[in-house]
Design a protein around this motif. Structure first.
Motif, PDB file in Angstrom:
ATOM      1  N   ASN A  42      -0.783   5.194   1.442  1.00  0.00           N
ATOM      2  CA  ASN A  42      -1.081   5.637   2.688  1.00  0.00           C
ATOM      3  C   ASN A  42       0.107   5.311   3.630  1.00  0.00           C
ATOM      4  O   ASN A  42       1.086   4.412   3.377  1.00  0.00           O
ATOM      5  N   ASP A  98       0.741  -1.009   0.141  1.00  0.00           N
ATOM      6  CA  ASP A  98       0.185   0.071  -0.066  1.00  0.00           C
ATOM      7  C   ASP A  98       0.993   1.370   0.010  1.00  0.00           C
ATOM      8  O   ASP A  98       1.406   1.747   1.019  1.00  0.00           O
ATOM      9  N   HIS A 138      -8.822  -0.209  -0.055  1.00  0.00           N
ATOM     10  CA  HIS A 138      -8.966   1.216  -0.242  1.00  0.00           C
ATOM     11  C   HIS A 138     -10.472   1.608  -0.418  1.00  0.00           C
ATOM     12  O   HIS A 138     -10.991   2.549  -0.019  1.00  0.00           O
TER      13      HIS A 138
END
Length: 371
Positions: free
Chosen positions: A30, A27, A366
Motif C-alpha cells: 500500500n 507495508d 491488512h
C-alpha cells in the motif's frame, strides 16, 4: 495499490510512533501517507527517508487551532485515502471526526494506552479518552488495541466492545537478533552481571522503584552494573542523581541518556528490566530485548506478561522487593546454571519470532483494513 492515511498526534520518540514507522516501512502493498497533528519529531524524517509523505499541522501541545483543522480537512479530501488509520486519543478524536465530516467512513482508531489513572494520567488525556468512548460506536469502523488489557480497560470506559480488535506490535527481526556486537563500554571488568532498562524519564516508568530494588540487590549480590537509557536519563537529571546518591548506588548505576543503538544495547545486557507501574500497552523494549535473546524481568503492566510468557520473570508493579528477588534469581541462574541460562535466552528469541514478527503485524493490519 491502496492509499492508507495515518493521522497521529505527534512523531516524537515513543512506542506508538515506532510502531507506525515500522508498519509504513514494511507495508509494501500500500501507499502510506502520514499526518502529524504536531511536528515531525524523531520519526518524520525517518518516514520520509523510506518514501512516505509526511504532513505536519504544527498544533501546539494542549491547543486546538481552527486553521489546522481546516487544513486537516483539506488534506484528507486531497489525498482521498482508501483507509484512514488514526493513532492515539487526540488523533482518534480529531482525525476521526474530521475524516467523517470530510465524507470518509473507512476510519480505524488505534489505542496505545492500557490504564488511565486520575492521579497519574493527565486530566486532559482522560477527558479525551472519555470523549472518544462516547462516539466510538459512530466514528470508527474498528478500534485496534495494542494489548488485550488495553481492550478490556477501554470497554469498561465505555468504548464499543464489538469494534475492538487486538493487534500486538511486530518487530524487524533482521535488526533485533542475537549477535556478538556488544558495547563494551557498558560493562566493568570488576562486575560480572549487567542489567539495564531502556525507557524515558516519566513517572509511569517508576525509576525510583527500580533504584530501590537495586539497593536491595546490592545488599545481596554486589557484583552488578545497571545501565539506564532513555530521554532525560542523564547526569543533568538531578532528581535521579539524588536518589542514586541517597541509596549509595553511584558505583552500580550509569545514566546513559537517549541512544539510537538499542539493538546493540540489548545484546550487551544480561537482563533487561522494565519497572513501569502503569500506562504500558505492549512494551516494545521487552520484545526488542527478547528478540536479541536477552531475558527480561518486568512488572505486570499492559501485555508484558503475555510477551514474556515463561521465558523471564514477571512481578507486581510498585513492589521493589519482588523486583529485587527476580533480579537476584536471574543473576544466580546465569552464574550457577549456564545451560539453563542459554536455554532461557534461546526461548526468548523463539517466542518473539513465533508470535511478534513485523510481517505478522502488517498482515494483521491488512486483514482489519480490508476484511
Amino acid at each position: 495499490m491502496n492509499k492508507i492515511l495515518h493521522i497521529i498526534t505527534g512523531l516524537s520518540d515513543g512506542g506508538a510512533e515506532a510502531v507506525l514507522y515500522r508498519l509504513c516501512h514494511h507495508d509494501k502493498e500500500n501507499q502510506n501517507i502520514v499526518i502529524s497533528l504536531m511536528n515531525k519529531g524523531k520519526y518524520g524524517s525517518l518516514l520520509e527517508d523510506t518514501g512516505v509523505e509526511v504532513y505536519c499541522l504544527n498544533i501546539p501541545a494542549g491547543k486546538i487551532r481552527i486553521t489546522a483543522l481546516i487544513k486537516l480537512y483539506k488534506l484528507i479530501r486531497q489525498v482521498k485515502p482508501d483507509v484512514i488509520q488514526t493513532w492515539m486519543y487526540h488523533a482518534d478524536l480529531i482525525g476521526g471526526v474530521v475524516a467523517r465530516l470530510a465524507g470518509f467512513k473507512n476510519v480505524f482508531w488505534n489505542i496505545r494506552h492500557t490504564e488511565l489513572k486520575p492521579n497519574e494520567s493527565k486530566r486532559s488525556t482522560i477527558l479525551i479518552a472519555k470523549a472518544c468512548a462516547k462516539i466510538s460506536s459512530l466514528v470508527p469502523k474498528r478500534i485496534v488495541c495494542c494489548a488485550n488489557k488495553a481492550a478490556s480497560v477501554h470497554v469498561e470506559l465505555g468504548y464499543a466492545d464489538e469494534k475492538m480488535i487486538v493487534i500486538g506490535n511486530g518487530y524487524d527481526l533482521s535488526l533485533f537478533y542475537p549477535k556478538r556486537d556488544c558495547d563494551s563500554s557498558l560493562s566493568d571488568s570488576s562486575r560480572n552481571f549487567l542489567l539495564g532498562m531502556v525507557g524515558r524519564f516519566n513517572p509511569q516508568k517508576d525509576h525510583v522503584g527500580l533504584l530501590k530494588a537495586l539497593d536491595i540487590v546490592k545488599k545481596r549480590r554486589s557484583k552488578f552494573n545497571a545501565s539506564l537509557i532513555g530521554q532525560d536519563i542523564n547526569t543533568n537529571n538531578l532528581f535521579l542523581l539524588d536518589n542514586i546518591n541517597t541509596l549509595g548506588l553511584e558505583e552500580h548505576v550509569s545514566l546513559l541518556g537517549q541512544r539510537a543503538d538499542i539493538a546493540t544495547i540489548m545484546n550487551s545486557l544480561d537482563i533487561h528490566v522494565l519497572s513501569s507501574s502503569f500506562g504500558e500497552g505492549f512494551p516494545n523494549v521487552v520484545s526488542e530485548a527478547m528478540a536479541c535473546g536477552t531475558p527480561c524481568v518486568t512488572t505486570d503492566v499492559g501485555d508484558a506478561a503475555l510477551i514474556v510468557g515463561q521465558s523471564g520473570w514477571v512481578v507486581p508493579p510498585k513492589d521493589p522487593h519482588a523486583l529485587a528477588n527476580a533480579i537476584v534469581e536471574a543473576i544466580d541462574e546465569k552464574q550457577n546454571n549456564p545451560q539453563a541460562w542459554q536455554d532461557r535466552k534461546k526461548a526468548c528469541r523463539e517466542r518473539i519470532v513465533e508470535n511478534f514478527s513485523i510481517d505478522k503485524m502488517v498482515e494483521n493490519y491488512h486483514q482489519v483494513w480490508f476484511s
